[in-house]
Design an enzyme around this catalytic site. Structure first.
Site, PDB file in Angstrom:
ATOM      1  N   THR A 103     -13.121   6.494  42.992  1.00 19.58           N
ATOM      2  CA  THR A 103     -13.860   5.379  42.936  1.00 19.58           C
ATOM      3  C   THR A 103     -13.130   4.421  42.147  1.00 19.58           C
ATOM      4  O   THR A 103     -12.522   4.836  41.393  1.00 19.58           O
ATOM      5  CB  THR A 103     -15.025   5.921  42.253  1.00 19.58           C
ATOM      6  OG1 THR A 103     -15.841   6.886  43.014  1.00 19.58           O
ATOM      7  CG2 THR A 103     -16.221   4.899  42.037  1.00 19.58           C
ATOM      8  N   ASP A 159     -22.550   9.837  42.155  1.00 18.11           N
ATOM      9  CA  ASP A 159     -22.951   9.030  40.878  1.00 18.11           C
ATOM     10  C   ASP A 159     -22.618   7.632  41.064  1.00 18.11           C
ATOM     11  O   ASP A 159     -23.183   6.925  40.094  1.00 18.11           O
ATOM     12  CB  ASP A 159     -21.944   9.716  39.744  1.00 18.11           C
ATOM     13  CG  ASP A 159     -20.638   9.547  40.240  1.00 18.11           C
ATOM     14  OD1 ASP A 159     -20.054   9.538  41.249  1.00 18.11           O
ATOM     15  OD2 ASP A 159     -19.830   9.361  38.844  1.00 18.11           O
ATOM     16  N   THR A 182     -15.336   7.873  37.457  1.00 18.01           N
ATOM     17  CA  THR A 182     -14.773   8.388  38.754  1.00 18.01           C
ATOM     18  C   THR A 182     -14.639   9.926  38.531  1.00 18.01           C
ATOM     19  O   THR A 182     -14.427  10.409  37.575  1.00 18.01           O
ATOM     20  CB  THR A 182     -13.542   7.680  38.960  1.00 18.01           C
ATOM     21  OG1 THR A 182     -12.452   8.304  37.834  1.00 18.01           O
ATOM     22  CG2 THR A 182     -13.411   6.147  38.760  1.00 18.01           C
TER      23      THR A 182
END
Ligand code: ASP
Length: 315
Positions: free
Chosen positions: A177, A208, A228
């Site tokens: 991410t 998340d 991440t």
């Protein structure tokens, strides 16, 4: 008055100069995060965010993204959004335009994006499709009915895909991410997160990145943080919020990240994969932590000509 600063996780370097330009011109932290993240989402060589992101178990790209403001803790996010290339902007629209709501997922998120005039695009590029298929081949299973002998294909495909999720480790090279955190000249802070999630995730899975407290948290009294890596761990650990709580107790950013990651890492997890965290304080201190040596994050201040890489502390 704090100096404007923008920091980001690995691969955010593509967008940070654009975000810093917004801040230099007096733009808000939210404007800077959105502008920077859009560059990352539009980067076709990045397979973990926006267009070109790796798809879910059915071969469909589903994106999660969020923004959170430090002064008010207003939050906007989208999860499992299909067909819209810049989920960070849709998350911002949830924050700014939808009364009361914080999060939209799936069809509702797509409906909201359409109503607000966002354009759709094909998110699955030839390259990401090829990467997805390559991994499926490694399982020995057929893709898209190539194996005509597999009459109960749907069931077998799903079980193979779920098995893959268990065995899947992030492949070599940059992954994960993207987190971007900005502090503007007025002292407002914004945390932004965007991802295509991990490849082969179950359709509809929200990670998340869209969940406040897990992958994103921002509270101007102490700072902002983002994660991440294995999102289920940071959801169970409430990791981004833990980082900010540790900042509030006076811990330095890299130490706060390290402690929060250690806490999440202690949870029992059959699918363990690395989690990383990043933090920024309202007076401009920053830091990050990761499970492995050599991990970095990028920083730009108003005086920077390009992103500068800083090492993350190691768990
Ligand atoms: N945190 C992301 C998720 O769980 C994945 C990643 O960063 O690799 O969706």
């Amino acid at each position: 008055m704090p100096e404007a600063v923008i920091i980001g996780s690995e691969r955010s370097e593509v967008g940070l100069p654009t975000g810093m330009e917004v801040l230099r011109r007096g733009g808000s932290a939210l404007d800077a995060v959105e502008a920077a993240m859009r560059c990352c989402e539009d980067n076709l060589t990045d397979h973990y965010v926006g267009t070109g992101g790796l798809p879910n178990a059915q071969g469909v790209v589903e994106l999660d993204a969020s923004v959170m403001l430090g002064s008010s803790r207003r939050f906007g996010s989208v999860g499992a959004l299909r067909g819209y290339p810049n989920p960070i902007s849709v998350a911002r629209a949830v924050l700014e335009k939808l009364p009361q709501h914080c999060m939209l997922v799936g069809e509702g998120a797509a409906l909201f994006a359409r109503e607000n005039g966002f354009s759709t695009a094909e998110l699955l590029t030839e390259e990401s499709r090829a990467l997805w298929r390559e991994q499926l081949r490694a399982s020995g299973e057929s893709v898209e009915g190539e194996n005509t002998a597999a009459l109960d294909g749907d069931r077998r495909y799903r079980s193979a895909a779920l098995d893959l999720i268990r065995r899947l480790a992030p492949h070599e090279g940059p992954w994960g991410t993207i987190n971007i955190i900005a502090l503007d000249a007025l002292g407002e802070m914004c945390v932004g997160v965007s991802t295509s999630g991990y490849p082969y995730k179950y359709p509809g899975r929200v990670g998340d990145s869209a969940v406040p407290g897990a992958g994103n948290w921002c509270d101007l009294r102490a700072g902002g943080a983002a994660c991440t890596g294995r999102g289920e761990l940071s959801m169970r650990g409430g990791t981004a919020r833990s980082v900010v709580e540790l900042l509030a107790l006076g811990r330095e950013p890299s130490e706060a990240c390290r402690s929060a990651l250690a806490e999440a890492d202690a949870l029992p997890d059959d699918f363990r994969a690395e989690l990383r965290a990043l933090a920024l304080t309202p007076d401009g201190r920053h830091g990050g932590a990761a499970g492995q040596q050599g991990s970095t994050y990028a920083v730009m201040t108003e005086r920077s000509t390009q992103p500068e890489l800083h090492p993350r502390s190691v768990l």
